[in-house]
Design a protein around this motif. Structure first.
Motif, PDB file in Angstrom:
ATOM      1  N   GLU A 179      18.659  16.447  -7.239  1.00 31.41           N
ATOM      2  CA  GLU A 179      18.166  17.234  -8.512  1.00 31.41           C
ATOM      3  C   GLU A 179      19.582  17.530  -9.397  1.00 31.41           C
ATOM      4  O   GLU A 179      19.669  17.503 -10.582  1.00 31.41           O
ATOM      5  CB  GLU A 179      17.434  18.531  -8.322  1.00 31.41           C
ATOM      6  CG  GLU A 179      16.108  18.262  -7.661  1.00 31.41           C
ATOM      7  CD  GLU A 179      16.234  17.766  -6.206  1.00 31.41           C
ATOM      8  OE1 GLU A 179      14.983  17.746  -5.498  1.00 31.41           O
ATOM      9  OE2 GLU A 179      17.218  17.882  -5.695  1.00 31.41           O
ATOM     10  N   LEU A 180      20.346  18.037  -8.577  1.00 30.22           N
ATOM     11  CA  LEU A 180      21.484  18.529  -9.371  1.00 30.22           C
ATOM     12  C   LEU A 180      22.449  17.305 -10.003  1.00 30.22           C
ATOM     13  O   LEU A 180      22.923  17.285 -11.276  1.00 30.22           O
ATOM     14  CB  LEU A 180      22.696  19.324  -8.289  1.00 30.22           C
ATOM     15  CG  LEU A 180      23.459  20.137  -9.063  1.00 30.22           C
ATOM     16  CD1 LEU A 180      22.736  21.211 -10.038  1.00 30.22           C
ATOM     17  CD2 LEU A 180      24.371  20.903  -8.023  1.00 30.22           C
TER      18      LEU A 180
ATOM     19  N   GLU B 186      29.256  23.051  -2.368  1.00 28.57           N
ATOM     20  CA  GLU B 186      27.666  22.973  -2.100  1.00 28.57           C
ATOM     21  C   GLU B 186      26.906  24.063  -2.365  1.00 28.57           C
ATOM     22  O   GLU B 186      26.349  25.092  -1.828  1.00 28.57           O
ATOM     23  CB  GLU B 186      27.963  23.132  -0.257  1.00 28.57           C
ATOM     24  CG  GLU B 186      28.718  22.023   0.273  1.00 28.57           C
ATOM     25  CD  GLU B 186      27.908  20.478   0.195  1.00 28.57           C
ATOM     26  OE1 GLU B 186      26.848  20.650  -0.226  1.00 28.57           O
ATOM     27  OE2 GLU B 186      28.628  19.775   0.393  1.00 28.57           O
ATOM     28  N   VAL B 187      26.862  24.185  -3.830  1.00 34.22           N
ATOM     29  CA  VAL B 187      26.164  25.383  -4.494  1.00 34.22           C
ATOM     30  C   VAL B 187      24.840  25.072  -4.345  1.00 34.22           C
ATOM     31  O   VAL B 187      24.102  23.823  -4.119  1.00 34.22           O
ATOM     32  CB  VAL B 187      26.343  25.136  -6.162  1.00 34.22           C
ATOM     33  CG1 VAL B 187      26.050  23.817  -6.683  1.00 34.22           C
ATOM     34  CG2 VAL B 187      25.854  26.364  -6.858  1.00 34.22           C
ATOM     35  N   GLY B 188      24.051  26.138  -3.929  1.00 40.99           N
ATOM     36  CA  GLY B 188      22.625  26.179  -3.674  1.00 40.99           C
ATOM     37  C   GLY B 188      22.299  25.752  -2.356  1.00 40.99           C
ATOM     38  O   GLY B 188      20.938  25.680  -2.010  1.00 40.99           O
TER      39      GLY B 188
ATOM     40  N   ALA C 153      20.363  26.269 -12.416  1.00 38.48           N
ATOM     41  CA  ALA C 153      20.456  27.514 -13.478  1.00 38.48           C
ATOM     42  C   ALA C 153      21.833  28.134 -13.487  1.00 38.48           C
ATOM     43  O   ALA C 153      22.393  28.407 -14.530  1.00 38.48           O
ATOM     44  CB  ALA C 153      19.406  28.676 -12.785  1.00 38.48           C
ATOM     45  N   VAL C 154      22.431  28.484 -12.234  1.00 36.81           N
ATOM     46  CA  VAL C 154      23.835  28.814 -12.368  1.00 36.81           C
ATOM     47  C   VAL C 154      24.844  27.930 -13.229  1.00 36.81           C
ATOM     48  O   VAL C 154      25.645  28.303 -14.153  1.00 36.81           O
ATOM     49  CB  VAL C 154      24.476  28.981 -10.904  1.00 36.81           C
ATOM     50  CG1 VAL C 154      25.787  29.259 -10.882  1.00 36.81           C
ATOM     51  CG2 VAL C 154      23.495  30.009 -10.230  1.00 36.81           C
ATOM     52  N   LEU C 155      24.862  26.608 -12.839  1.00 36.54           N
ATOM     53  CA  LEU C 155      25.516  25.552 -13.762  1.00 36.54           C
ATOM     54  C   LEU C 155      25.331  25.787 -15.177  1.00 36.54           C
ATOM     55  O   LEU C 155      26.141  25.830 -16.093  1.00 36.54           O
ATOM     56  CB  LEU C 155      25.585  24.403 -13.268  1.00 36.54           C
ATOM     57  CG  LEU C 155      26.017  24.197 -11.634  1.00 36.54           C
ATOM     58  CD1 LEU C 155      25.879  22.616 -11.330  1.00 36.54           C
ATOM     59  CD2 LEU C 155      27.449  24.434 -11.566  1.00 36.54           C
TER      60      LEU C 155
END
Length: 780
Positions: A443-444, A407-409, A423-425
């Motif tokens: 979005e991801l 669950e990044v972000g 941005a991290v990915l």
């Protein structure tokens, strides 16, 4: 390796399970301290070690069961601290096990050189000396044997004799003063023999009062005539203690002298124990050897889930740097991340992960952000905690790293959270890091579609029931199905309608497309499963038809053989008739020479002879047709019933040399070309007795030795009895039974079994170079 990721991926639980597979404390300690290696050469070596250990495990090479981690005892000996007898028992058992394990592993040194490299560190000569000396001194019941030293044996004999004399003297006194005794028994107080004397008769029994009863009515008196004898017993006991202390000091010096060899043996046993435990655990969960290469997991099962209910996943990350996994909650996204991360750690610890097949590179580090790590004490929200973890991930990630982000972000504004996640990915992909991330963010998902080296994946969902299938599909994003799940759970329809309106036409259309794609994928999966089932049915039908064809072919062969037998019988009958007719004709011709008037009879006989010849000729042609060669479907093997297709000769194949075979018939042995032979499938061949020649088991098929160490007595008896039977059948002259030294119980059970076995004519202990009193030679 990152300790935080190790904890998140539950490697400590695997360590605990591995420790449970070890045989003694030293191996368990190594298992609990196991850490993954990031050195590719070391990981390759660990893979080979586990393969070797697995081969030894399959050969029933047992671990160091019965050994102890006696390094503390060795330290006590070096410091001159007194050692309990139980400490010497532990040292003795450990040395005996170390010698046995070294022998067992070194016997397979060629097949397992890395295992033998550790076993060779054990000084088996020193181990045998220590175990032998301790065996000679310890009685196995927590005491020291009388013959541990000449002085101790002498002192104990003196104590026993003097104690008997003291008891005799006390009984004589007791007999003399019986009326003054409260009780007739003899007891002890402060280690000295006394009589229970009535308090009123104190003066009648001169002696030393050692105690009184609670009521004061009984005095426990050591009579004066017994005092001297008791003193001599005490002096003898003092000498016994001195001799016992000398024996224990000698044993402590023995341990001190060989302390380095004992510590080395313990460390080697611990390493061997760990290696065998790794192999045992890998096989317990049906692990697959890991191949080096880009990540590919086929039918992978998380080892901490119930194997009966866990759904395996297949994950192919070849030529991929980022995988974004989406789908509904409880659908298996996090388990997929943890499975890959834990498999990487298991591989780099030398374990074989549970899967049909596994291919993995060696990562220099595994980093993870999984779960809610908010901290009230540090005033950190869920998002703040995730951000801090992400900063640590970015600090440590490189081109040989594996990063797992759950669950990044999440935990903040969805748009800003999605921007941070992209941005991290993107940064991790640019560095060459392999990253897996779970998300609900559209979005991801779009970022994964547009970014080279990235891809979407989804966890399975039944489109009709919205129940998770826990299967992972790479290539398509998954929908969250939040509204559908809420509807299935009973959310009011009016609320659901408002939710769909609030979602917006574009988002609703996208969700609809995603759900439609999932339905199509589910339908394709069902079609594929149906096709697989149909293919399975076709193959089963083909196998049934092949079996039916074989049965028909066998019946045809039986019918052919029956018809041939009938034809042969008819031909034999006709030939007998023809021979009889010829004898009649010969006799008739002799008569006709004397009587020319029998011309009519001669013509009749000639007619009968011609008819018989024609019938015989037709029968022979029929027999020839039935005996016509039929191309064999395969060549027969030695010991199989066969038929010569050209001559019709039947028998048993007793030898095959090149392109010729030796066929043993009912009355003769012939050599025929192998190409003319076919398996004889007639009922007569099936019911025929075995070949006359005795077929004995090949000698090399039966081992000249049997190892029963670690087995219980009854199991060892059965194993020895069965092995002796097989060895006798194979023609062996002797068998070495390895039972180890231990307490001697197993050796006694083996000896009793060999003594009772009718095929054993004599037994003897093995020579020193073949196991000594740890093995018995049985002469058959």
């Amino acid at each position: 390796m990152d300790s935080h990721a190790i904890d998140l991926l539950e490697l400590p639980a695997i360590r605990a399970r591995l420790a449970g597979m070890t045989s003694f404390g030293g191996g368990a300690e190594l298992a609990l301290a196991l850490v993954p290696s990031s050195d590719p050469h070391e990981v390759a070596r660990l893979r080979e070690i586990t393969r070797e250990a697995g081969s030894l495990w399959e050969l029933a090479i047992s671990g160091p069961g019965g050994a102890h981690d006696v390094r503390d005892e060795v330290g006590d000996a070096r410091r001159g601290a007194p050692m309990e007898i139980t400490a010497f028992e532990r040292v003795r058992a450990t040395c005996a096990v170390a010698a046995e394990v070294r022998v067992a592993v070194m016997e397979h040194a060629e097949a397992a050189p890395l295992m033998a490299e550790v076993a060779d560190l054990i000084d088996d000569g020193a181990m045998d000396r220590i175990a032998g000396r301790l065996d000679a001194a310890l009685d196995g019941r927590g005491g020291i044997r009388d013959d541990a030293s000449p002085g101790l044996a002498r002192a104990r004999r003196d104590v026993a004799e003097l104690r008997r004399q003291a008891q005799d003297a006390l009984r004589e006194v007791a007999q003399a003063v019986r009326p003054h005794l409260q009780e007739g028994f003899i007891t002890e107080r402060s280690g000295r023999p006394v009589l229970a004397v009535k308090a009123s008769s104190r003066s009648a029994v001169p002696g030393i009062v050692h105690d009184t009863s609670d009521s004061g009515g009984t005095l426990f008196v050591e009579p004066l005539p017994v005092v001297d004898a008791s003193n001599r017993v005490r002096e003898a006991q003092a000498r016994e203690r001195e001799e016992l202390a000398a024996v224990l000091a000698a044993l402590r010096a023995l341990v001190e002298e060989h302390g380095a060899a004992i510590e080395t043996a313990v460390e080697a046993l611990a390493e061997i124990d760990l290696r065998l435990a790794r192999a045992a655990l890998s096989r317990a969960w049906r692990g697959a050897p890991v191949e080096a290469g880009e990540p590919l997991l086929v039918d992978a099962r998380h080892p901490l889930l119930d194997p009966a209910t866990a759904v395996p996943i297949t994950l192919d990350l070849s030529s991929m740097r980022a995988l974004v996994v989406s789908g509904p909650n409880t659908g298996g996204k996090t388990v997929s991340l943890k499975t890959l991360g834990l498999f990487a750690l298991l591989h780099q610890c030398g374990l074989e992960p549970p899967a049909a097949s596994v291919r993995l590179p060696v990562f220099d580090t595994v980093l993870a952000d999984i779960g809610d790590e908010q901290s009230i004490a540090e005033s950190l929200s869920t998002f703040s905690a995730h951000v801090r973890t992400l900063i640590g991930v970015l600090d440590g990630a490189g081109p040989r790293s594996l990063v797992l982000l759950d669950e990044v972000g999440a935990g903040t504004d969805p748009s800003e959270g999605a921007a941070i996640a992209q941005a991290v990915l993107g940064e991790l992909v640019d560095r060459g890091t392999l990253v897996l991330a779970t998300t609900h963010s559209p979005e991801l998902k779009s970022w994964a579609v547009e970014t080279p080296g990235a891809a979407n994946a989804s966890v399975g969902l039944d489109p009709d029931t919205l129940a998770p299938t826990y299967r992972l599909a790479v290539g398509d994003p998954g929908g969250s199905h939040a509204i559908g799940i809420a509807e299935r759970l009973g959310m009011p329809q009016a609320v659901l309608d408002r939710a769909r309106e609030s979602l917006g036409a574009e988002r609703a259309a996208l969700a609809g497309l995603t759900e439609e794609a999932e339905r199509a994928r589910a339908a394709a999966d069902r079609d594929r499963a149906a096709a697989a089932e149909a293919l399975r049915e076709v193959r089963m039908t083909a196998r049934r038809m092949e079996r039916q064809r074989e049965r028909l072919r066998a019946r045809a062969e039986e019918e052919r053989a029956r018809m041939r037998a009938e034809a042969e019988a008819d031909l034999a009958e006709l030939r007998r008739d023809l021979a009889e007719l010829r004898r009649e004709i010969a006799a008739g011709r002799k008569l006709e020479d004397r009587d020319r008037r029998s011309v009519d009879r001669q013509k009749e006989r000639d007619r009968r002879l011609g008819a018989a010849d024609e019938v015989a000729r037709q029968a022979a042609e029929r027999l020839t047709t039935l005996a016509a060669p039929v191309a064999p479907d395969r060549a027969p093997e030695v010991g199989e019933h066969a038929v010569d297709l050209a001559l019709g000769v039947r028998g048993v194949v007793i030898a095959i040399e090149g392109d010729e075979a030796e066929l043993q018939g009912p009355s003769a042995r012939v050599r025929v070309p192998l190409s003319r032979l076919a398996p004889d499938r007639t009922p007569a061949a099936a019911a025929a007795p075995a070949p006359v020649a005795e077929v004995r088991p090949a000698l090399e098929a039966v081992s000249p030795e049997v190892d029963v160490r670690g087995q219980r007595a009854e199991a060892a008896r059965t194993a020895v009895r069965q092995h002796i039977d097989r060895a006798a059948q194979a023609g062996l002259e002797s068998v070495r039974v390895i039972h180890g030294r231990g307490t001697g119980a197993l050796r006694a059970a083996v000896g009793e079994e060999l003594a009772a076995h009718p095929l054993v004519r004599a037994t003897e202990l093995a020579p020193a170079g073949e196991g000594g009193d740890g093995a018995t030679i049985a002469r058959l």
